[in-house]
Write an enzyme that holds these catalytic residues in place. Structure first.
Site, mmCIF file in Angstrom:
data_model
loop_
_atom_site.group_PDB
_atom_site.id
_atom_site.type_symbol
_atom_site.label_atom_id
_atom_site.label_comp_id
_atom_site.label_asym_id
_atom_site.label_seq_id
_atom_site.Cartn_x
_atom_site.Cartn_y
_atom_site.Cartn_z
ATOM 1 N N HIS A 274 -9.511 63.553 34.532
ATOM 2 C CA HIS A 274 -10.921 63.255 34.765
ATOM 3 C C HIS A 274 -11.005 62.195 35.859
ATOM 4 O O HIS A 274 -10.290 61.188 35.822
ATOM 5 C CB HIS A 274 -11.586 62.763 33.484
ATOM 6 C CG HIS A 274 -13.072 62.619 33.603
ATOM 7 N ND1 HIS A 274 -13.870 63.630 34.107
ATOM 8 C CD2 HIS A 274 -13.917 61.598 33.312
ATOM 9 C CE1 HIS A 274 -15.129 63.239 34.103
ATOM 10 N NE2 HIS A 274 -15.178 62.003 33.638
ATOM 11 N N HIS B 166 -18.983 58.571 37.318
ATOM 12 C CA HIS B 166 -18.256 59.843 37.263
ATOM 13 C C HIS B 166 -19.204 60.976 36.906
ATOM 14 O O HIS B 166 -20.332 60.759 36.473
ATOM 15 C CB HIS B 166 -17.076 59.768 36.277
ATOM 16 C CG HIS B 166 -17.454 59.289 34.897
ATOM 17 N ND1 HIS B 166 -17.317 60.078 33.779
ATOM 18 C CD2 HIS B 166 -17.945 58.101 34.454
ATOM 19 C CE1 HIS B 166 -17.705 59.400 32.704
ATOM 20 N NE2 HIS B 166 -18.088 58.206 33.087
ATOM 21 N N CYS C 90 -15.589 67.058 38.389
ATOM 22 C CA CYS C 90 -15.504 65.611 38.557
ATOM 23 C C CYS C 90 -14.673 65.212 39.769
ATOM 24 O O CYS C 90 -14.982 64.226 40.455
ATOM 25 C CB CYS C 90 -14.947 64.962 37.298
ATOM 26 S SG CYS C 90 -13.301 65.571 36.808
#
Length: 252
Positions: free
Chosen positions: A30, A42, A153
């Site tokens: 991530h 994010h 992401c």
């Protein structure tokens, strides 16, 4: 950073850094932009669903977040149902994982040697203040609909660092992770491999070469279907598709 690991300490972080944390036994990472004060911006489909496709394939993927403990962060509150571009403390962003930094402007030799995708790119990054401006602007404006394959992401973080977007609607996004997965799939499914060599060693060499070439040509630092666009033009309406550029015009 070295070939084996991009791990860094929190003390080494600087505002504007593109950071990431591996999830689910290193299956997926991530990504986000560190903005200082132990805070990260994010892009997420929803907490714990960053690898979700919205299809039956989700049953084949493990969640990118750790098993919920029931504890709610005193600083961030309950973010489990949030989606889109969000701001979290670094502890919530890491989710118990370790901290890594994404590298920009690496050499072709280093890129190929760093066989795992989603850790570096040949593309040069813009100054930290540009990355911070884009990330903070998109926190308010959004970044379109989350898509594992075309707008995830890592794509968000790469845009914040470079300002680059895909020109066409028919290719995978900027994500090095997805480029690696695609390279693996194309290598495995490529039947002509068996005609290129008859030895096991030769087959491994050819497969490795195909994998490296596939990753290299998909990297945002060498591909030609990208265009730089100011974040001021990147106004994403609620429910829009992933941001794309077609014939030089922004579309959603």
């Amino acid at each position: 950073m070295g070939l084996l690991s991009n791990m860094i300490s929190r003390e080494e972080l600087k505002p504007g850094d593109h950071i990431y944390s591996w999830r689910s036994a290193y299956i997926y990472a991530h990504h986000g932009i560190y903005i200082g004060d132990d805070t990260v911006i994010h892009f997420t489909r929803a907490a714990g669903q960053e690898v979700g496709t919205g299809t039956f394939l989700d049953k084949l993927f493990l969640s990118s977040s750790p098993v919920p403990t029931g504890a709610i962060c005193e600083r961030c509150g309950d973010q489990s149902h949030l989606h889109g571009v969000i701001k979290s403390c670094i502890d919530c962003f890491l989710g118990g994982g370790k901290l890594y930094i994404f590298e920009y402007g690496v050499s072709p030799a280093f890129f190929v040697a760093k066989a795992r995708g989603g850790t570096c790119t040949l593309a040069a990054s813009d100054p930290a203040e540009d990355a911070l401006h884009r990330a903070k602007s998109l926190l308010d404006q959004g970044f379109g609909v989350y898509s594992l394959f075309k707008n995830n992401c890592e794509d968000f973080a790469i845009y914040c660092k470079t300002g680059l977007l895909i020109q066409t609607h028919y290719s995978i996004g900027r994500s090095g992770q997805m480029a690696s997965w695609t390279a693996v799939a194309s290598t495995v499914m490529s039947s002509p491999l068996r005609f290129l060599t008859t030895s096991g060693t030769g087959l491994v060499f050819v497969a490795g070469a195909m994998y490296s070439v596939s990753r290299f040509v998909a990297d945002i630092g060498v591909r030609r279907d990208v265009i730089k666009i100011p974040v001021e033009r990147l106004i994403i309406e609620a429910g829009a598709e992933e941001p794309q550029i077609v014939s030089g015009l922004l579309t959603t």
